[in-house]
Design a protein around this motif. Structure first.
Motif, PDB file in Angstrom:
ATOM      1  N   THR A   1     -43.713  34.458  48.408  1.00  0.00           N
ATOM      2  CA  THR A   1     -42.466  34.372  49.136  1.00  0.00           C
ATOM      3  C   THR A   1     -41.635  35.603  48.734  1.00  0.00           C
ATOM      4  OG1 THR A   1     -42.815  31.986  48.170  1.00  0.00           O
ATOM      5  CG2 THR A   1     -40.517  32.983  48.950  1.00  0.00           C
ATOM      6  N   SER A   2     -41.339  36.474  47.994  1.00  0.00           N
ATOM      7  CA  SER A   2     -40.837  37.365  47.810  1.00  0.00           C
ATOM      8  C   SER A   2     -41.244  38.570  48.766  1.00  0.00           C
ATOM      9  CB  SER A   2     -40.888  37.997  46.269  1.00  0.00           C
ATOM     10  OG  SER A   2     -40.072  39.136  46.229  1.00  0.00           O
TER      11      SER A   2
ATOM     12  N   VAL B   1     -32.608  37.537  48.751  1.00  0.00           N
ATOM     13  CA  VAL B   1     -33.700  36.451  48.315  1.00  0.00           C
ATOM     14  C   VAL B   1     -35.019  37.085  47.731  1.00  0.00           C
ATOM     15  CG1 VAL B   1     -34.954  34.630  49.245  1.00  0.00           C
ATOM     16  CG2 VAL B   1     -32.699  34.628  49.924  1.00  0.00           C
ATOM     17  N   SER B   2     -35.443  38.033  48.388  1.00  0.00           N
ATOM     18  CA  SER B   2     -36.614  38.766  47.948  1.00  0.00           C
ATOM     19  C   SER B   2     -36.569  39.234  46.532  1.00  0.00           C
ATOM     20  CB  SER B   2     -37.132  39.808  48.813  1.00  0.00           C
ATOM     21  OG  SER B   2     -38.228  40.484  48.439  1.00  0.00           O
ATOM     22  N   ILE B   3     -35.511  40.028  46.296  1.00  0.00           N
ATOM     23  CA  ILE B   3     -35.412  40.434  44.820  1.00  0.00           C
ATOM     24  C   ILE B   3     -35.137  39.402  44.002  1.00  0.00           C
ATOM     25  CG2 ILE B   3     -33.978  41.905  43.553  1.00  0.00           C
ATOM     26  CD1 ILE B   3     -33.300  43.428  46.006  1.00  0.00           C
ATOM     27  N   VAL B   4     -34.351  38.465  44.058  1.00  0.00           N
ATOM     28  CA  VAL B   4     -34.066  37.303  43.310  1.00  0.00           C
ATOM     29  C   VAL B   4     -35.504  36.455  43.155  1.00  0.00           C
ATOM     30  CG1 VAL B   4     -33.005  34.994  42.797  1.00  0.00           C
ATOM     31  CG2 VAL B   4     -31.590  36.972  43.889  1.00  0.00           C
ATOM     32  N   VAL B   5     -36.300  36.404  43.803  1.00  0.00           N
ATOM     33  CA  VAL B   5     -37.384  35.556  43.579  1.00  0.00           C
ATOM     34  C   VAL B   5     -38.564  36.583  42.956  1.00  0.00           C
ATOM     35  CG1 VAL B   5     -39.375  34.635  44.886  1.00  0.00           C
ATOM     36  CG2 VAL B   5     -36.974  34.095  45.646  1.00  0.00           C
ATOM     37  N   SER B   6     -38.549  37.750  43.120  1.00  0.00           N
ATOM     38  CA  SER B   6     -39.191  38.675  42.479  1.00  0.00           C
ATOM     39  C   SER B   6     -39.226  38.668  40.963  1.00  0.00           C
ATOM     40  CB  SER B   6     -39.128  40.152  43.126  1.00  0.00           C
ATOM     41  OG  SER B   6     -37.816  40.819  42.647  1.00  0.00           O
ATOM     42  N   LEU B   7     -37.514  38.526  40.540  1.00  0.00           N
ATOM     43  CA  LEU B   7     -37.423  38.457  39.206  1.00  0.00           C
ATOM     44  C   LEU B   7     -37.957  37.339  38.480  1.00  0.00           C
ATOM     45  CD1 LEU B   7     -33.835  39.496  39.360  1.00  0.00           C
ATOM     46  CD2 LEU B   7     -35.372  40.779  38.427  1.00  0.00           C
ATOM     47  N   THR B   8     -38.295  36.371  39.133  1.00  0.00           N
ATOM     48  CA  THR B   8     -39.000  35.199  38.539  1.00  0.00           C
ATOM     49  C   THR B   8     -40.628  35.402  38.208  1.00  0.00           C
ATOM     50  OG1 THR B   8     -39.741  34.084  40.596  1.00  0.00           O
ATOM     51  CG2 THR B   8     -37.672  33.633  39.864  1.00  0.00           C
ATOM     52  N   VAL B   9     -41.031  36.551  38.897  1.00  0.00           N
ATOM     53  CA  VAL B   9     -42.537  36.850  38.591  1.00  0.00           C
ATOM     54  C   VAL B   9     -42.763  37.738  37.363  1.00  0.00           C
ATOM     55  CG1 VAL B   9     -44.583  38.129  39.758  1.00  0.00           C
ATOM     56  CG2 VAL B   9     -43.136  36.539  41.013  1.00  0.00           C
ATOM     57  N   SER B  10     -41.884  38.962  37.353  1.00  0.00           N
ATOM     58  CA  SER B  10     -42.104  39.923  36.355  1.00  0.00           C
ATOM     59  C   SER B  10     -40.995  41.029  36.672  1.00  0.00           C
ATOM     60  CB  SER B  10     -43.316  40.225  35.979  1.00  0.00           C
ATOM     61  OG  SER B  10     -43.721  41.390  37.039  1.00  0.00           O
ATOM     62  N   LEU B  11     -40.481  41.674  35.656  1.00  0.00           N
ATOM     63  CA  LEU B  11     -39.655  43.027  36.028  1.00  0.00           C
ATOM     64  C   LEU B  11     -40.635  44.012  36.744  1.00  0.00           C
ATOM     65  CD1 LEU B  11     -37.692  43.346  32.616  1.00  0.00           C
ATOM     66  CD2 LEU B  11     -36.680  42.430  34.807  1.00  0.00           C
ATOM     67  N   LEU B  12     -41.793  44.282  36.396  1.00  0.00           N
ATOM     68  CA  LEU B  12     -42.490  45.184  36.972  1.00  0.00           C
ATOM     69  C   LEU B  12     -42.745  45.004  38.582  1.00  0.00           C
ATOM     70  CD1 LEU B  12     -44.139  47.825  36.941  1.00  0.00           C
ATOM     71  CD2 LEU B  12     -46.270  46.497  36.395  1.00  0.00           C
TER      72      LEU B  12
ATOM     73  N   ILE C   1     -26.505  40.481  58.284  1.00  0.00           N
ATOM     74  CA  ILE C   1     -26.229  39.490  57.292  1.00  0.00           C
ATOM     75  C   ILE C   1     -27.779  38.861  57.036  1.00  0.00           C
ATOM     76  CG2 ILE C   1     -25.475  36.987  56.983  1.00  0.00           C
ATOM     77  CD1 ILE C   1     -22.875  37.869  58.486  1.00  0.00           C
ATOM     78  N   PHE C   2     -28.327  38.701  58.097  1.00  0.00           N
ATOM     79  CA  PHE C   2     -29.877  38.148  57.955  1.00  0.00           C
ATOM     80  C   PHE C   2     -30.578  38.960  57.109  1.00  0.00           C
ATOM     81  CE2 PHE C   2     -34.160  37.655  59.242  1.00  0.00           C
ATOM     82  CZ  PHE C   2     -34.500  36.238  59.140  1.00  0.00           C
ATOM     83  N   SER C   3     -30.517  40.344  57.500  1.00  0.00           N
ATOM     84  CA  SER C   3     -31.355  41.314  56.717  1.00  0.00           C
ATOM     85  C   SER C   3     -30.813  41.416  55.131  1.00  0.00           C
ATOM     86  CB  SER C   3     -31.112  42.657  57.457  1.00  0.00           C
ATOM     87  OG  SER C   3     -31.611  42.857  58.805  1.00  0.00           O
TER      88      SER C   3
END
Length: 259
Positions: A46-47, A96-107, A88-90
């Motif tokens: 998703t990210s 959203v991509s960065i926020v979701v990525s934080l739920t995976v791991s910092l790396l 705005i879309f970009s």
């Protein structure tokens, strides 16, 4: 509703997700024959997907002069969408991509942030890395090959398979080069020095063939010296697929590419 969906598809160009998902999934299977496709995998996909949406939309903002000639029906040159809306879309897609990525791991979040940074530098003047010959191909390979492969490595927690990383990166660079033939005539007029513009159609095609041959030799040597020989079959299959794609696309754009 249908109109909004069409605009979203035209801005996000979700077709490019095929390469992201295929690379990530293939790399996971290589690193772990029985991977667990849990929430971490889907959050990572998703990210990466929203990163791709942001990349494609952001690139269209600065490719509008090219698209007016080669893709006039896209939402920006056709004025179906304003540049402000595309911005705005970009930005929302990247966020959203960065926020979701934080739920995976910092790396993984750091890797996605690098994807976003490259996406911006690829299109944004005065840097606009897509103007400089091989930089366009290398960035395309990084975004669609190296980063998804590294994402799979982070998710799996396995050792890093360097041979396959070289294969996937090289394939992604080769596939990224195909797109340069599509807009070669217009990009030459606007001073964007992609490989077909710099070398002409025939020489650029020859460079691609040499790259593919080098990757094939590298993987065949790796199969016999480093990795399990069973991987020779997917390796050869990958090159067979790339050969088909190459011939379909390059011959299609031969007349518009620089000679």
């Amino acid at each position: 509703m249908k109109n909004a969906l069409r605009i979203f598809i035209n801005l996000a160009v979700p077709q490019y997700l095929i390469l992201i998902i295929f690379t990530t999934l293939s790399a996971l299977l290589i690193m772990n024959s029985s991977p667990q496709f849990g929430s971490t995998f889907f959050l990572a996909i998703t990210s990466l997907s929203f990163s791709v949406f942001g990349l494609n939309s952001f690139n269209q903002i600065f490719d509008i002069e090219i698209d007016k000639i080669s893709k006039p029906l896209r939402p920006l040159p056709s004025k179906e969408v304003s540049i402000k809306t595309a911005y705005i879309f970009s930005l929302l897609s990247f966020l959203v991509s960065i926020v979701v990525s934080l739920t995976v791991s910092l790396l993984f979040a750091a890797l996605v942030s690098f994807f976003v940074l490259l996406s911006v530098l690829y299109s944004l003047p005065p840097v606009r890395l897509k103007r400089y010959g091989l930089s366009s191909n290398i960035i395309g390979g990084t975004l669609y090959g190296a980063i998804p492969f590294a994402s799979a490595w982070i998710i799996s927690g396995s050792s890093f398979p360097l041979s396959f990383f070289v294969l996937f990166y090289g394939l992604a660079i080769s596939i990224a080069t195909l797109k340069d033939f599509e807009d070669a005539k217009t990009e030459k007029r606007l001073g964007i020095k992609t490989l077909p513009v710099l070398l002409g159609y025939k020489k650029a095609r020859l460079v691609m063939l040499h790259m593919i041959l080098s990757l094939l030799i590298f993987m065949l040597v790796s199969v016999f010296l480093i990795i399990d020989r069973i991987f020779i079959y997917p390796t050869l299959f990958c090159f067979f697929l790339l050969y088909i794609i190459k011939n379909l696309d390059l011959h299609r754009y031969q007349n518009v590419a620089s000679q």
